[in-house]
Design an enzyme around this catalytic site. Structure first.
Site, short mmCIF file in Angstrom:
data_model
loop_
_atom_site.label_atom_id
_atom_site.label_comp_id
_atom_site.label_asym_id
_atom_site.label_seq_id
_atom_site.Cartn_x
_atom_site.Cartn_y
_atom_site.Cartn_z
CB SER A 238 143.77 60.57 -25.47
OG SER A 238 142.87 59.50 -25.72
CE LYS A 239 149.67 57.24 -21.60
NZ LYS A 239 149.73 57.13 -20.16
NE ARG A 240 139.78 57.83 -25.27
CZ ARG A 240 139.12 58.40 -26.27
NH1 ARG A 240 138.37 57.68 -27.05
NH2 ARG A 240 139.18 59.70 -26.47
#
Ligand code: GLU
Length: 468
Positions: A238-240
């Protein structure tokens, strides 16, 4: 049978790299089998679908070179067709109208949860033959009550589902709009899709879709469910974990071939080969050999592949991508060397195209000021006579000399000898004078690409700046 694959994104966010990988696998398989590849925009969730997301899908697919063989299909333009097929299923008894109220369904749900059982519809309206004329209804698929569905998955092998686990899926809501699993079925059927390659988060939908296809008298396609991509911490990517959008990789200066190469290798291998070019992939890719386990995304490896592709791809191909970065940085590529020549000069030193464009600006534009540290060290009083003498030697060089790396090198070398300086002692002040900083391709290449007019003018500027 002509192979037909499709990529069917829901335009609810950016085109992420997990989606791009299933698109790539679908595209590769279609190309390899001399089949067709379709792009289908699953935009029936009108609240979550956006035009920006549709645009990002088109741009991303174009940038990656995953061209489709037909105009994209939008599900929102096919509502009449979905209604027609729902009516057909109703008429043939494969679907029924369900008049259960929200309250009843909610109570049913709660009761099942209390009994620690999975919430599912109890078939209350399945055999009902009264039709309250003005009551709202949904249309449900009459799923077989017994038996099993075997998904012969190309990647996972056979996966068996019991029909008693599958409830009667809603195929049309009370406002008449079709539901996701139903639109997929109708589209895959109408578009003669032979191979559905998609993320394994859809595996649970597959037996339901197969049952509907069977009820329609259609042969279900072959399925291949691709495992997830994880971040380095083992959690779903994910964006993390950094950039996950395809267009962000473009913006950061990746070659599309590098991203494709990286994505194909995430879950597929061919011996220990790491670097693949597209044509080769079409030949070698094997869907059956895609790994069953989740892959871990490694940004460092992607960056390494980017460097390799920048170095190894045809310069014209790299130049085409570089032009995009010039445009986005507002550098006028016509004001200096051809981008192909630039790529040849710079490709050994750049990790990304963005970096290449940024570090090439001085070839196209006058730099505002010298890099302070480089100027302090190199544009000194002692460099003044050397640069003056060198200017004279370079001014005397004819056009043929300016086109030759060897003669340019020789000119600097001879001037250094005359001045009793080591080559580097002269080349570095020269570099700072003509580029504004201390990093550039070899000095002869830098001079040739800048050309006589710019070099002499910049030497004049440096000489004047030392004097002032
Ligand atoms: N629209 C679905 C998604 O974006 C894909 C459906 C499919 O490939 O069947 O997850």
């Amino acid at each position: 049978m002509t192979v037909c694959t499709r990529f069917a994104p829901s335009p609810t966010g950016y085109l992420h790299i997990g989606g791009a990988r299933t698109a790539l696998y679908s595209w590769l398989y279609a190309r390899q089998q001399k089949g067709r590849f379709i792009l289908r925009i699953e935009d029936t969730d009108r609240e979550r679908s956006t035009d920006e997301a549709i645009d990002a899908i088109f741009q991303g697919m174009k940038w990656l070179g995953l061209e489709a063989d037909a105009q994209p299909v939008f599900q929102t333009q096919r509502f009449d067709r979905y209604r027609e097929v729902a009516d057909q299923l109703l008429a043939e008894g494969h679907a029924y109208r369900c008049y259960c109220t929200k309250e009843r369904l909610e109570a049913l749900r709660e009761a099942r949860i209390k009994m620690k059982r999975k919430p599912r519809y109890d078939g209350h309206c399945r055999d009902r033959d009264d039709h309250p004329s003005d009551a709202p209804f949904v249309v449900r698929f009459r799923n077989p009550l017994e038996g099993e569905v075997v998904v012969s998955d190309l990647i996972r092998g056979p996966v068996t589902f019991q029909n008693e686990e599958l409830d009667d899926l809603i195929i049309a809501r009370s406002d008449g709009t079709p539901t996701y699993n139903f639109t997929v079925v109708v589209d895959d059927w109408d578009m003669h899709v032979t191979h559905v390659i998609r993320g394994d988060d859809h595996l649970n939908n597959t037996p339901r879709q197969m049952n509907i296809l069977q009820a329609l008298g259609a042969t279900p396609p072959i399925y291949a469910h691709v495992p997830m991509i994880l971040g380095e911490d083992g959690k779903r990517l994910s964006k993390r974990h950094g950039a996950v959008s395809v267009l962000q990789y473009r913006d950061e200066g990746y070659m599309p071939e590098a991203l494709l190469n990286y994505l194909v290798r995430l879950g597929w291998s061919h011996g220990d080969q790491e670097v693949f070019h597209c044509d080769e992939l079409i030949e070698l890719f094997d869907l059956k050999q895609v790994s069953r386990s989740a892959a871990v995304f490694n940004p460092k490896k992607l960056l390494w592949l980017n460097e390799v592709h920048i170095k190894e791809s045809a310069p014209a191909k790299v130049a085409e991508q570089l032009q995009w970065h010039f445009d986005s940085l507002g550098i006028d590529a016509s004001a200096g060397p051809s981008l192909v020549d630039l790529v040849i000069a710079q490709r050994e030193r750049a990790k990304t195209l963005k970096e290449m464009a940024e570090s090439s600006r001085f070839f196209y534009e006058e730099f505002e000021k010298y890099d302070a540290k480089a100027a302090r060290k190199n544009l000194t009083d002692a460099a003044w006579p050397a640069l003056t003498a060198l200017r004279e030697a370079l001014a005397a060089l004819d056009d043929n000399g300016w086109a030759s790396d060897e003669r340019l090198h020789e000119t600097v070398e001879k001037a250094a000898e005359r001045l009793a300086l080591g080559f580097g002692k002269l080349a570095q002040p020269l570099r700072v004078a003509v580029t504004g900083g201390s990093v550039s391709p070899s000095i002869n290449v830098t001079l040739r690409l800048l050309g006589k007019t710019k070099v002499l003018a910049r030497l004049d500027r440096a000489i004047a700046s030392i004097a002032s």
